[in-house]
Design a protein around this motif. Sequence first.
Motif, PDB file in Angstrom:
ATOM      1  N   GLU A 105      -3.572  17.995  -0.261  1.00 28.00           N
ATOM      2  CA  GLU A 105      -4.833  18.482  -0.826  1.00 28.00           C
ATOM      3  C   GLU A 105      -6.035  17.759  -0.230  1.00 28.00           C
ATOM      4  O   GLU A 105      -7.034  18.383   0.135  1.00 28.00           O
ATOM      5  N   VAL A 106      -5.940  16.429  -0.103  1.00 28.17           N
ATOM      6  CA  VAL A 106      -7.073  15.651   0.392  1.00 28.17           C
ATOM      7  C   VAL A 106      -7.312  15.918   1.879  1.00 28.17           C
ATOM      8  O   VAL A 106      -8.463  16.088   2.313  1.00 28.17           O
ATOM      9  N   PHE A 107      -6.255  15.973   2.682  1.00 25.80           N
ATOM     10  CA  PHE A 107      -6.422  16.245   4.117  1.00 25.80           C
ATOM     11  C   PHE A 107      -7.042  17.620   4.349  1.00 25.80           C
ATOM     12  O   PHE A 107      -7.845  17.804   5.258  1.00 25.80           O
ATOM     13  N   ASN A 108      -6.652  18.602   3.533  1.00 26.66           N
ATOM     14  CA  ASN A 108      -7.237  19.934   3.676  1.00 26.66           C
ATOM     15  C   ASN A 108      -8.701  19.952   3.266  1.00 26.66           C
ATOM     16  O   ASN A 108      -9.498  20.714   3.821  1.00 26.66           O
ATOM     17  N   GLU A 109      -9.060  19.118   2.294  1.00 23.80           N
ATOM     18  CA  GLU A 109     -10.429  19.125   1.797  1.00 23.80           C
ATOM     19  C   GLU A 109     -11.372  18.299   2.660  1.00 23.80           C
ATOM     20  O   GLU A 109     -12.493  18.738   2.964  1.00 23.80           O
ATOM     21  N   LEU A 142       0.391  11.058   7.296  1.00 23.24           N
ATOM     22  CA  LEU A 142       0.169  12.171   8.217  1.00 23.24           C
ATOM     23  C   LEU A 142       1.448  12.508   8.974  1.00 23.24           C
ATOM     24  O   LEU A 142       1.827  13.685   9.080  1.00 23.24           O
ATOM     25  N   VAL A 143       2.126  11.494   9.491  1.00 23.21           N
ATOM     26  CA  VAL A 143       3.351  11.727  10.256  1.00 23.21           C
ATOM     27  C   VAL A 143       4.429  12.341   9.368  1.00 23.21           C
ATOM     28  O   VAL A 143       5.146  13.257   9.787  1.00 23.21           O
ATOM     29  N   ALA A 144       4.533  11.872   8.126  1.00 26.45           N
ATOM     30  CA  ALA A 144       5.535  12.432   7.209  1.00 26.45           C
ATOM     31  C   ALA A 144       5.283  13.915   6.968  1.00 26.45           C
ATOM     32  O   ALA A 144       6.220  14.725   6.956  1.00 26.45           O
ATOM     33  N   LEU A 145       4.016  14.302   6.792  1.00 28.33           N
ATOM     34  CA  LEU A 145       3.695  15.710   6.549  1.00 28.33           C
ATOM     35  C   LEU A 145       3.950  16.567   7.789  1.00 28.33           C
ATOM     36  O   LEU A 145       4.474  17.682   7.693  1.00 28.33           O
ATOM     37  N   LEU A 188      -0.046  23.219   4.747  1.00 27.15           N
ATOM     38  CA  LEU A 188       0.658  22.329   5.682  1.00 27.15           C
ATOM     39  C   LEU A 188       0.352  22.713   7.120  1.00 27.15           C
ATOM     40  O   LEU A 188       0.112  21.855   7.976  1.00 27.15           O
ATOM     41  N   ALA A 189       0.393  24.010   7.405  1.00 29.41           N
ATOM     42  CA  ALA A 189       0.149  24.486   8.765  1.00 29.41           C
ATOM     43  C   ALA A 189      -1.253  24.122   9.232  1.00 29.41           C
ATOM     44  O   ALA A 189      -1.467  23.825  10.418  1.00 29.41           O
ATOM     45  N   THR A 194      -4.966  21.103  12.824  1.00 25.97           N
ATOM     46  CA  THR A 194      -6.211  20.352  12.979  1.00 25.97           C
ATOM     47  C   THR A 194      -6.026  18.855  13.196  1.00 25.97           C
ATOM     48  O   THR A 194      -6.946  18.195  13.685  1.00 25.97           O
ATOM     49  N   GLU A 195      -4.861  18.305  12.836  1.00 29.42           N
ATOM     50  CA  GLU A 195      -4.742  16.850  12.843  1.00 29.42           C
ATOM     51  C   GLU A 195      -3.706  16.289  13.808  1.00 29.42           C
ATOM     52  O   GLU A 195      -3.467  15.088  13.805  1.00 29.42           O
ATOM     53  N   MET A 196      -3.074  17.133  14.636  1.00 29.90           N
ATOM     54  CA  MET A 196      -2.126  16.594  15.605  1.00 29.90           C
ATOM     55  C   MET A 196      -2.795  15.563  16.508  1.00 29.90           C
ATOM     56  O   MET A 196      -2.195  14.575  16.916  1.00 29.90           O
ATOM     57  N   ARG A 197      -4.079  15.777  16.812  1.00 32.23           N
ATOM     58  CA  ARG A 197      -4.804  14.838  17.681  1.00 32.23           C
ATOM     59  C   ARG A 197      -4.957  13.473  17.039  1.00 32.23           C
ATOM     60  O   ARG A 197      -5.251  12.490  17.734  1.00 32.23           O
TER      61      ARG A 197
END
Length: 292
Positions: A105-109, A142-145, A188-189, A194-197
């Motif tokens: 939720e937080v990463f998406n927001e 991040l890696v776990a997700l 999740l997608a 957006t965050e692989m970098r």
Amino acid sequence: MPEQPAGGVAVRLARQQAGLTLRQLAADLGVSVGTMSAIENGKVGLTVDRLQQIARRVGMAAGELLELKAPPAVSAAPDPRPAPWTGWRDFGPLELDPVLGSAVEVFNETGYHGATMRVIATGADISIAGMYHHYPSKQHLLVALLDLALTDLHRRVDAAVHEAGDPVQQFTNTVEALVLFHTERAELAYIVLTEMRSVEEPNRSRLSGVQRQVQKALDGAAARLVDAARCGPRDLPTTTRAITTMCLTLPYWFPGAGSPEPPAQLARRYAELALDMMRCAAEQPDSSVQQP
């Protein structure tokens, strides 16, 4: 308020028997999904008041609810030939531990860089010390997700390919699997997109390798389709990457007010579009030739 030391498993069974998702029950009780998950997993004590709330919601007496037990497992001789998984179209509620659920939720927001461990801990109803015990850093979260997301995506695409009996079905199944994952698991997608970098080595290379395996599955299905049809687009690699791209960007707008149709129907429509993109080059106008 006195606490009931047990009951998490019984709460889960009662919820499932009532046909409620984790998110629905959490909303009815006015608690976060993370808290509800922690109750069912025995990580948060179940108060008498909350037990009674849950019992009323599922239409049972509190004592009756606590007596629920999972049926005993039936042992059977192991099958040396495991049956192929066919559930690649099925998406149940995403069951994450409270910390990972809050992180999604937080990463998406706010995005990865805007997120803080304190905000994630607050969303998970857990102390900072408790969270660091399981996830030493935001990078670990991040890696776990991403591991969870990409492993699930790869598994679904692989099952979609192997379920089909002919090249056309293999190709359309692969596209459908990509679309279903990026709509049914849009939150999740979106993090993958957006965050692989933001992933540090060596995990970035490892996770990028899983992404390449997914692309390889689509490339292989497309190549088999071209071989069977004895024709195809002029530039097959560019075409398959264009198809992948149109699937990957779905989390930018799905779900939302503009979502035209449910995921299963959208997946079939995207598969039809992908087949159109794979049509024979002879049917396409050659842009290199000047028209009179």
